[in-house]
Structure formats: C-alpha cells, structure tokens
Design a protein around this motif. Sequence first.
Motif, PDB file in Angstrom:
ATOM      1  N   ILE A  35       0.844  -1.203   0.000  1.00  0.00           N
ATOM      2  CA  ILE A  35       0.000   0.000   0.000  1.00  0.00           C
ATOM      3  C   ILE A  35       0.881   1.256   0.000  1.00  0.00           C
ATOM      4  N   ARG A  36       1.912   1.251   0.819  1.00  0.00           N
ATOM      5  CA  ARG A  36       2.831   2.410   0.854  1.00  0.00           C
ATOM      6  C   ARG A  36       3.508   2.592  -0.494  1.00  0.00           C
ATOM      7  N   LEU A  37       3.962   1.485  -1.080  1.00  0.00           N
ATOM      8  CA  LEU A  37       4.648   1.555  -2.378  1.00  0.00           C
ATOM      9  C   LEU A  37       3.731   2.095  -3.462  1.00  0.00           C
ATOM     10  N   SER A  38       2.441   1.752  -3.387  1.00  0.00           N
ATOM     11  CA  SER A  38       1.493   2.160  -4.424  1.00  0.00           C
ATOM     12  C   SER A  38       1.181   3.647  -4.396  1.00  0.00           C
ATOM     13  N   LEU A  39       1.542   4.333  -3.330  1.00  0.00           N
ATOM     14  CA  LEU A  39       1.248   5.758  -3.200  1.00  0.00           C
ATOM     15  C   LEU A  39       2.357   6.642  -3.754  1.00  0.00           C
ATOM     16  N   TYR A  40       3.378   6.010  -4.333  1.00  0.00           N
ATOM     17  CA  TYR A  40       4.513   6.761  -4.873  1.00  0.00           C
ATOM     18  C   TYR A  40       4.699   6.439  -6.354  1.00  0.00           C
ATOM     19  N   GLN A  41       5.446   7.309  -7.029  1.00  0.00           N
ATOM     20  CA  GLN A  41       5.852   7.078  -8.408  1.00  0.00           C
ATOM     21  C   GLN A  41       7.323   7.424  -8.542  1.00  0.00           C
ATOM     22  N   GLU A  42       8.007   6.635  -9.348  1.00  0.00           N
ATOM     23  CA  GLU A  42       9.424   6.888  -9.587  1.00  0.00           C
ATOM     24  C   GLU A  42       9.579   7.635 -10.907  1.00  0.00           C
ATOM     25  N   ARG A  43      10.127   8.853 -10.836  1.00  0.00           N
ATOM     26  CA  ARG A  43      10.279   9.697 -12.012  1.00  0.00           C
ATOM     27  C   ARG A  43      11.757   9.953 -12.287  1.00  0.00           C
ATOM     28  N   MET A  44      12.061  10.178 -13.561  1.00  0.00           N
ATOM     29  CA  MET A  44      13.448  10.349 -13.958  1.00  0.00           C
ATOM     30  C   MET A  44      14.049  11.636 -13.397  1.00  0.00           C
ATOM     31  N   VAL A  45      13.227  12.675 -13.254  1.00  0.00           N
ATOM     32  CA  VAL A  45      13.749  13.968 -12.825  1.00  0.00           C
ATOM     33  C   VAL A  45      13.713  14.108 -11.310  1.00  0.00           C
ATOM     34  N   ASP A  46      12.554  13.869 -10.716  1.00  0.00           N
ATOM     35  CA  ASP A  46      12.374  14.124  -9.290  1.00  0.00           C
ATOM     36  C   ASP A  46      12.661  12.907  -8.413  1.00  0.00           C
ATOM     37  N   GLY A  47      12.898  11.755  -9.028  1.00  0.00           N
ATOM     38  CA  GLY A  47      13.082  10.547  -8.230  1.00  0.00           C
ATOM     39  C   GLY A  47      11.743   9.995  -7.762  1.00  0.00           C
ATOM     40  N   THR A  48      11.714   9.384  -6.600  1.00  0.00           N
ATOM     41  CA  THR A  48      10.478   8.816  -6.047  1.00  0.00           C
ATOM     42  C   THR A  48       9.696   9.904  -5.335  1.00  0.00           C
TER      43      THR A  48
END
Length: 294
Positions: A35-48
């Motif tokens: 559930i915690r992992l699903s609330l984030y996104q990994e982006r190339m510029v800003d990171g997680t």
Amino acid sequence: MKRGALRRNVTGYAFFLPFLTVFVIAVAAPLLYAIRLSLYQERMVDGTVFTGLDNYTKALSDQLFTAGLLRVAAFFVVQVPLMLVLALLAALAIDSGRLLFPALFRIGIFVPYAVPGVVAALMWGYMYGDRFGLAGELGDALGTRLPDLLSAPWMLGSIGNIVTWEFVGYNMLILYAALRSIPEELYEAAEMDGAGVFRKAWSIKLPALRPALLMATTFSVIGTFQLFNEPSILQTLAPAVVTTNYTPNLYAYNLAFSGRQFNYSAAIAVVLGLVTVVVAYLVQTLTARRERML
C-alpha cells in the motif's frame, strides 16, 4: 488480578503469539508495504515522489488490467461451479459406501493436488501440443487434425482443465470431511421413514454440506483471482495467446519484474486484493441470504 488468572492470560497469549508473529511477517507487513509503495511514483527527474491515489486512478482506467480481470471473472463463472460439482459427486460417491476400493478412488482423485502447479501446467501444456504432444499424436493416429488447445479460443478452457484436475481432489476432501460429520442417527431416522439413497442425499447430505461448499467456494474465489502459475507456464508455449496481461496477477508480475514499474504494480496488486475480498464477501452474503429464505 489473581495469580491463576494472570497465568492463564500469559498462557493464552503464548499460544497466540506464534500465529500473530507469522501473520505480521507474512501478511500484514507485506500488505502495508505494498500500500505504501502504491502511493509513490518513480520519475526520472524528481526521483520517487508521493502521488497519492494517482496509481489507483490509472489502474481503474487501464484497459489491459480490466481485460485480464474480466477474463478471470469469466473463468470463475464457468470453472468453479464445474469443479465443485465434480468434487461433490466424488464425495457423495465415496460416502455412499457402494464403491469398490473407495480408498484407492479417494487417493486417485487427491493425487493431482499433490503435484506442484508448475509441474502440472508443464505436463498438460505438452499434452496439449498439436505438433509435439498427445493431442498431435492422437490426431495423427486418427488421420485428422484436432483443435489446437493452445490457441486463443481454447486457451482459457485448457487452463480451466488444468486447474480442475488439480483441485477437484482438494475440494472433495473438504466435502467428504463434512459428510463424515453427519450424525448416523439422521440416516437411521430417514431409513425408518422409507427414504432411499437419493432422498437421503438430497434431504440430509446436501443441506449439511452448505457450510463446506461455502468455504470451498470462498477458497476458489481467492484462487481464481490469483491465477498465475498455469498461464505463466503456458505463456512459454503460446506467447502470442497468453499475453503479459492475460490475468491480473500475471500483469502485476510483468509490470514489476519486466517493466520495472514497482509502484504501479503494487497498486494493481492492491486493487486485485480488494476485488477478491469484495467478490468473496458477495458470495458469502448471497449464500447466507439464500439460506435464510429457505
């Protein structure tokens, strides 16, 4: 608190602690992490970065996920009733006492459940092959070409056959155990009233099997929406048919380990878990309501 009551409480907690430890480590902790992992996104510029429910919004509008979900729903509607009916007939046949070698019959039906799912899928997959397997050899022996059981129109039915072969024995044991718990006095009273074999099965055995059937159905709901082993193995034999999103579980796996989309894969897994809980709850609610009406 008295010393005796304190000792009983400590003893009770001591017996409960192993289950609680396993539950926290194997169920609660992974679920909370997903559930915690699903609330984030990994982006190339800003990171997680924290994105809230964006992954869930994406999952609910994902046509690949929806297609896989509808596919396993159709699988559930057809395969589960067929499997439970076969298990019920087997349990009633064994309980009737009219079979020759009932122990051998019972073991023969249960043995497929002891076969690992991966091995069963491999075995049936090669038997399905129209060029290299049993289906191809039978076609050659008959001088004709049998349907390709690994093609798109037949694939879901082929997977259903494997799952049915594996789990009929498991469900049969659940139902047979419930049949053995019926008091003999009921059968004796029915015989005194002139009830035959079929009448006793309809009026005594089937009503007594309702809780066991509900439990078997609930387990089947969970297993159906978690369908993974069989399509994953058959994907190597028919990659054009069993795509990466053939089932939701397979889709989440490929997103995580092939697409490296761990956050979105976690959201897919959480949504799938919620769908499974809702379907299982609906099955139990509808069954309980029907029993109250009878």
